[in-house]
Scaffold this motif. Sequence first.
Motif, PDB file in Angstrom:
ATOM      1  N   ALA A 102      -5.908   4.880   5.730  1.00  0.00           N
ATOM      2  CA  ALA A 102      -6.888   4.630   4.666  1.00  0.00           C
ATOM      3  C   ALA A 102      -6.292   3.733   3.582  1.00  0.00           C
ATOM      4  N   ALA A 103      -5.038   3.981   3.227  1.00  0.00           N
ATOM      5  CA  ALA A 103      -4.383   3.138   2.209  1.00  0.00           C
ATOM      6  C   ALA A 103      -4.220   1.707   2.718  1.00  0.00           C
ATOM      7  N   LEU A 104      -3.880   1.569   3.991  1.00  0.00           N
ATOM      8  CA  LEU A 104      -3.691   0.235   4.569  1.00  0.00           C
ATOM      9  C   LEU A 104      -5.004  -0.527   4.712  1.00  0.00           C
ATOM     10  N   SER A 105      -6.114   0.195   4.762  1.00  0.00           N
ATOM     11  CA  SER A 105      -7.415  -0.456   4.907  1.00  0.00           C
ATOM     12  C   SER A 105      -7.816  -1.214   3.642  1.00  0.00           C
ATOM     13  N   GLY A 106      -7.141  -0.911   2.536  1.00  0.00           N
ATOM     14  CA  GLY A 106      -7.447  -1.613   1.285  1.00  0.00           C
ATOM     15  C   GLY A 106      -8.479  -0.922   0.423  1.00  0.00           C
ATOM     16  N   ARG A 107      -9.097   0.122   0.956  1.00  0.00           N
ATOM     17  CA  ARG A 107     -10.072   0.858   0.153  1.00  0.00           C
ATOM     18  C   ARG A 107      -9.342   1.818  -0.767  1.00  0.00           C
ATOM     19  N   PRO A 108      -9.667   1.820  -2.052  1.00  0.00           N
ATOM     20  CA  PRO A 108      -9.017   2.785  -2.948  1.00  0.00           C
ATOM     21  C   PRO A 108      -9.523   4.192  -2.664  1.00  0.00           C
ATOM     22  N   ALA A 109      -8.689   5.155  -2.985  1.00  0.00           N
ATOM     23  CA  ALA A 109      -9.105   6.558  -2.856  1.00  0.00           C
ATOM     24  C   ALA A 109     -10.151   6.849  -3.916  1.00  0.00           C
ATOM     25  N   GLN A 110     -10.989   7.808  -3.636  1.00  0.00           N
ATOM     26  CA  GLN A 110     -11.960   8.236  -4.634  1.00  0.00           C
ATOM     27  C   GLN A 110     -11.242   9.132  -5.631  1.00  0.00           C
ATOM     28  N   PRO A 111     -11.295   8.778  -6.905  1.00  0.00           N
ATOM     29  CA  PRO A 111     -10.625   9.643  -7.876  1.00  0.00           C
ATOM     30  C   PRO A 111     -11.305  11.004  -7.938  1.00  0.00           C
ATOM     31  N   ALA A 112     -10.530  12.000  -8.324  1.00  0.00           N
ATOM     32  CA  ALA A 112     -11.092  13.347  -8.471  1.00  0.00           C
ATOM     33  C   ALA A 112     -12.162  13.316  -9.546  1.00  0.00           C
ATOM     34  N   PHE A 114       1.214  18.373  -6.413  1.00  0.00           N
ATOM     35  CA  PHE A 114       0.343  18.313  -7.591  1.00  0.00           C
ATOM     36  C   PHE A 114      -1.123  18.355  -7.157  1.00  0.00           C
ATOM     37  N   ALA A 115      -1.936  18.954  -7.982  1.00  0.00           N
ATOM     38  CA  ALA A 115      -3.381  18.896  -7.774  1.00  0.00           C
ATOM     39  C   ALA A 115      -3.847  17.479  -8.105  1.00  0.00           C
ATOM     40  N   ALA A 116      -4.937  17.054  -7.501  1.00  0.00           N
ATOM     41  CA  ALA A 116      -5.468  15.710  -7.757  1.00  0.00           C
ATOM     42  C   ALA A 116      -5.725  15.499  -9.244  1.00  0.00           C
ATOM     43  N   SER A 117      -6.134  16.548  -9.935  1.00  0.00           N
ATOM     44  CA  SER A 117      -6.435  16.432 -11.366  1.00  0.00           C
ATOM     45  C   SER A 117      -5.183  16.231 -12.217  1.00  0.00           C
ATOM     46  N   ALA A 118      -4.001  16.459 -11.658  1.00  0.00           N
ATOM     47  CA  ALA A 118      -2.755  16.279 -12.407  1.00  0.00           C
ATOM     48  C   ALA A 118      -2.196  14.864 -12.261  1.00  0.00           C
ATOM     49  N   ILE A 119      -2.792  14.053 -11.400  1.00  0.00           N
ATOM     50  CA  ILE A 119      -2.329  12.670 -11.222  1.00  0.00           C
ATOM     51  C   ILE A 119      -2.920  11.834 -12.348  1.00  0.00           C
ATOM     52  N   THR A 126      -4.960   7.419  -9.976  1.00  0.00           N
ATOM     53  CA  THR A 126      -5.985   8.256  -9.331  1.00  0.00           C
ATOM     54  C   THR A 126      -6.614   7.608  -8.102  1.00  0.00           C
ATOM     55  N   THR A 127      -6.522   6.292  -7.983  1.00  0.00           N
ATOM     56  CA  THR A 127      -7.117   5.621  -6.820  1.00  0.00           C
ATOM     57  C   THR A 127      -6.118   5.432  -5.674  1.00  0.00           C
ATOM     58  N   VAL A 128      -4.893   5.941  -5.843  1.00  0.00           N
ATOM     59  CA  VAL A 128      -3.917   5.904  -4.752  1.00  0.00           C
ATOM     60  C   VAL A 128      -4.236   7.077  -3.825  1.00  0.00           C
ATOM     61  N   HIS A 129      -4.284   6.810  -2.542  1.00  0.00           N
ATOM     62  CA  HIS A 129      -4.544   7.871  -1.572  1.00  0.00           C
ATOM     63  C   HIS A 129      -3.431   8.910  -1.660  1.00  0.00           C
ATOM     64  N   HIS A 130      -3.790  10.174  -1.523  1.00  0.00           N
ATOM     65  CA  HIS A 130      -2.784  11.229  -1.596  1.00  0.00           C
ATOM     66  C   HIS A 130      -3.179  12.410  -0.716  1.00  0.00           C
ATOM     67  N   ILE A 131      -2.160  13.131  -0.293  1.00  0.00           N
ATOM     68  CA  ILE A 131      -2.374  14.378   0.431  1.00  0.00           C
ATOM     69  C   ILE A 131      -1.506  15.444  -0.214  1.00  0.00           C
ATOM     70  N   SER A 132      -1.939  16.680  -0.055  1.00  0.00           N
ATOM     71  CA  SER A 132      -1.223  17.806  -0.642  1.00  0.00           C
ATOM     72  C   SER A 132      -0.248  18.410   0.354  1.00  0.00           C
ATOM     73  N   LYS A 133       0.855  18.917  -0.191  1.00  0.00           N
ATOM     74  CA  LYS A 133       1.804  19.680   0.618  1.00  0.00           C
ATOM     75  C   LYS A 133       1.311  21.114   0.676  1.00  0.00           C
ATOM     76  N   PRO A 149       0.841  -1.197   0.000  1.00  0.00           N
ATOM     77  CA  PRO A 149       0.000   0.000   0.000  1.00  0.00           C
ATOM     78  C   PRO A 149       0.877   1.249   0.000  1.00  0.00           C
ATOM     79  N   MET A 150       0.409   2.281  -0.693  1.00  0.00           N
ATOM     80  CA  MET A 150       1.203   3.510  -0.782  1.00  0.00           C
ATOM     81  C   MET A 150       0.304   4.724  -0.756  1.00  0.00           C
ATOM     82  N   ILE A 151       0.916   5.840  -0.395  1.00  0.00           N
ATOM     83  CA  ILE A 151       0.242   7.124  -0.522  1.00  0.00           C
ATOM     84  C   ILE A 151       1.201   8.085  -1.215  1.00  0.00           C
ATOM     85  N   PHE A 152       0.618   9.066  -1.896  1.00  0.00           N
ATOM     86  CA  PHE A 152       1.406  10.136  -2.495  1.00  0.00           C
ATOM     87  C   PHE A 152       1.290  11.367  -1.607  1.00  0.00           C
TER      88      PHE A 152
END
Length: 169
Positions: A119-129, A89-94, A99-106, A82-85
Amino acid sequence: MAVVLKGLRVLVVEDRGLIAGKITRALETAECVPVGPASTLKAGFDLLTSEGDGLGAAVLDIDLRGELVYPLAEALRARCVPMIFVTGFAASAIPEPWTTVHHISKPFRDTKLLTCLKAALSGRPAQPAPSPAVLSDAYSRAVATVLETRNLIEETRILLPKRGAPEQN
Protein backbone atom coordinates in the motif's frame (compact mmCIF):
# COMPACT_ATOMS: atom_id res chain seq x y z
CA MET A 1 -0.65 -1.25 -11.23
CA ALA A 2 0.84 -4.30 -9.52
CA VAL A 3 3.42 -3.61 -6.84
CA VAL A 4 6.53 -5.76 -7.19
CA LEU A 5 8.47 -6.60 -4.05
CA LYS A 6 11.07 -8.90 -5.61
CA GLY A 7 14.51 -7.32 -5.32
CA LEU A 8 13.22 -4.28 -3.41
CA ARG A 9 15.83 -2.99 -0.94
CA VAL A 10 14.01 -2.26 2.33
CA LEU A 11 15.58 -0.45 5.27
CA VAL A 12 14.57 -2.10 8.56
CA VAL A 13 14.80 -0.01 11.74
CA GLU A 14 13.58 -1.88 14.83
CA ASP A 15 15.13 -2.01 18.28
CA ARG A 16 13.71 -5.38 19.36
CA GLY A 17 15.79 -8.23 17.96
CA LEU A 18 12.94 -10.73 17.78
CA ILE A 19 10.67 -8.30 15.96
CA ALA A 20 13.49 -7.18 13.65
CA GLY A 21 14.08 -10.86 12.79
CA LYS A 22 10.38 -11.36 12.06
CA ILE A 23 10.32 -8.33 9.75
CA THR A 24 13.51 -9.45 7.99
CA ARG A 25 12.20 -12.99 7.45
CA ALA A 26 8.88 -11.69 6.09
CA LEU A 27 10.73 -9.44 3.63
CA GLU A 28 13.03 -12.26 2.55
CA THR A 29 10.02 -14.54 1.99
CA ALA A 30 8.63 -11.86 -0.34
CA GLU A 31 12.03 -11.81 -2.11
CA CYS A 32 12.87 -8.32 -0.85
CA VAL A 33 16.41 -7.45 0.22
CA PRO A 34 16.38 -6.30 3.86
CA VAL A 35 18.88 -3.57 4.67
CA GLY A 36 19.70 -3.78 8.35
CA PRO A 37 18.17 -4.13 10.79
CA ALA A 38 19.25 -1.02 12.62
CA SER A 39 18.32 -0.74 16.28
CA THR A 40 19.14 2.94 16.83
CA LEU A 41 18.47 6.18 15.02
CA LYS A 42 22.20 6.64 14.35
CA ALA A 43 22.51 3.14 12.88
CA GLY A 44 19.47 3.87 10.68
CA PHE A 45 21.09 7.07 9.40
CA ASP A 46 24.36 5.18 8.78
CA LEU A 47 22.52 2.61 6.63
CA LEU A 48 20.64 5.35 4.79
CA THR A 49 23.94 7.08 4.01
CA SER A 50 25.67 3.89 2.89
CA GLU A 51 22.73 2.90 0.66
CA GLY A 52 22.56 6.25 -1.14
CA ASP A 53 19.62 6.14 -3.54
CA GLY A 54 19.43 2.33 -3.47
CA LEU A 55 16.55 2.05 -1.00
CA GLY A 56 13.11 1.26 -2.34
CA ALA A 57 11.24 1.40 0.97
CA ALA A 58 11.62 1.42 4.75
CA VAL A 59 9.98 -0.34 7.70
CA LEU A 60 10.38 1.74 10.84
CA ASP A 61 9.55 1.28 14.49
CA ILE A 62 8.52 4.68 15.88
CA ASP A 63 10.02 4.26 19.36
CA LEU A 64 13.59 3.03 19.45
CA ARG A 65 13.93 2.57 23.22
CA GLY A 66 12.84 6.13 23.89
CA GLU A 67 14.35 7.66 20.75
CA LEU A 68 11.73 8.64 18.16
CA VAL A 69 12.39 7.69 14.53
CA TYR A 70 10.85 10.83 12.99
CA PRO A 71 14.18 12.52 12.04
CA LEU A 72 15.07 9.44 9.98
CA ALA A 73 11.55 9.34 8.54
CA GLU A 74 11.99 12.98 7.50
CA ALA A 75 15.25 12.13 5.70
CA LEU A 76 13.54 9.23 3.95
CA ARG A 77 10.60 11.44 2.96
CA ALA A 78 13.06 13.99 1.51
CA ARG A 79 14.45 11.19 -0.69
CA CYS A 80 10.90 10.08 -1.65
CA VAL A 81 11.41 6.65 -0.06
CA PRO A 82 8.04 5.03 0.79
CA MET A 83 7.86 3.90 4.40
CA ILE A 84 5.64 2.17 6.88
CA PHE A 85 5.59 2.31 10.67
CA VAL A 86 5.44 -0.91 12.69
CA THR A 87 4.56 0.29 16.15
CA GLY A 88 2.96 -0.37 19.47
CA PHE A 89 1.53 3.17 19.43
CA ALA A 90 -2.15 3.69 18.77
CA ALA A 91 -2.92 5.49 15.51
CA SER A 92 -4.13 8.47 17.54
CA ALA A 93 -0.67 8.82 19.13
CA ILE A 94 1.07 9.38 15.77
CA PRO A 95 1.64 13.13 15.33
CA GLU A 96 0.05 15.12 12.51
CA PRO A 97 2.86 15.21 9.95
CA TRP A 98 2.98 11.39 10.00
CA THR A 99 -0.68 10.38 10.08
CA THR A 100 -0.73 9.59 6.35
CA VAL A 101 2.17 7.12 6.61
CA HIS A 102 0.90 3.55 6.44
CA HIS A 103 1.31 1.73 9.74
CA ILE A 104 0.56 -1.56 11.43
CA SER A 105 0.36 -2.39 15.10
CA LYS A 106 2.50 -4.86 16.99
CA PRO A 107 2.05 -7.76 17.16
CA PHE A 108 1.42 -8.31 13.45
CA ARG A 109 1.18 -11.06 10.86
CA ASP A 110 3.66 -11.26 7.99
CA THR A 111 0.84 -10.92 5.47
CA LYS A 112 -0.32 -7.68 7.12
CA LEU A 113 3.24 -6.30 6.98
CA LEU A 114 3.57 -7.08 3.27
CA THR A 115 0.09 -5.75 2.46
CA CYS A 116 0.91 -2.51 4.26
CA LEU A 117 4.26 -2.25 2.44
CA LYS A 118 2.51 -2.72 -0.92
CA ALA A 119 0.00 0.00 0.00
CA ALA A 120 2.84 2.41 0.81
CA LEU A 121 4.59 1.57 -2.46
CA SER A 122 1.38 2.22 -4.40
CA GLY A 123 1.73 5.91 -3.57
CA ARG A 124 -1.64 6.21 -1.88
CA PRO A 125 -1.41 7.85 1.54
CA ALA A 126 -2.87 6.04 4.52
CA GLN A 127 -6.17 7.30 5.82
CA PRO A 128 -5.49 9.26 8.98
CA ALA A 129 -7.29 8.15 12.11
CA PRO A 130 -10.51 10.03 12.79
CA SER A 131 -9.72 13.24 14.61
CA PRO A 132 -8.81 11.90 18.05
CA ALA A 133 -9.09 13.79 21.27
CA VAL A 134 -5.73 15.28 22.13
CA LEU A 135 -3.84 12.88 24.36
CA SER A 136 -2.40 14.33 27.51
CA ASP A 137 1.31 13.98 28.06
CA ALA A 138 0.71 11.82 31.15
CA TYR A 139 -1.58 9.50 29.18
CA SER A 140 0.99 9.18 26.40
CA ARG A 141 3.72 8.28 28.91
CA ALA A 142 1.41 5.72 30.56
CA VAL A 143 0.68 4.09 27.20
CA ALA A 144 4.41 3.99 26.37
CA THR A 145 5.14 2.34 29.74
CA VAL A 146 2.45 -0.30 29.22
CA LEU A 147 3.77 -1.05 25.72
CA GLU A 148 7.36 -1.31 26.98
CA THR A 149 6.24 -3.69 29.73
CA ARG A 150 4.29 -5.80 27.23
CA ASN A 151 7.30 -6.02 24.92
CA LEU A 152 9.56 -7.12 27.80
CA ILE A 153 7.04 -9.77 28.88
CA GLU A 154 6.73 -11.09 25.32
CA GLU A 155 10.51 -11.28 24.92
CA THR A 156 10.89 -13.04 28.26
CA ARG A 157 8.24 -15.63 27.35
CA ILE A 158 10.02 -16.40 24.10
CA LEU A 159 13.47 -16.63 25.69
CA LEU A 160 12.52 -18.70 28.77
CA PRO A 161 12.99 -22.47 28.46
CA LYS A 162 9.84 -24.55 28.77
CA ARG A 163 9.24 -26.09 32.19
CA GLY A 164 10.50 -29.63 32.42
CA ALA A 165 12.73 -29.19 29.37
CA PRO A 166 16.39 -30.00 30.01
CA GLU A 167 18.66 -26.97 30.04
CA GLN A 168 21.15 -26.72 27.23
CA ASN A 169 24.76 -25.89 27.91
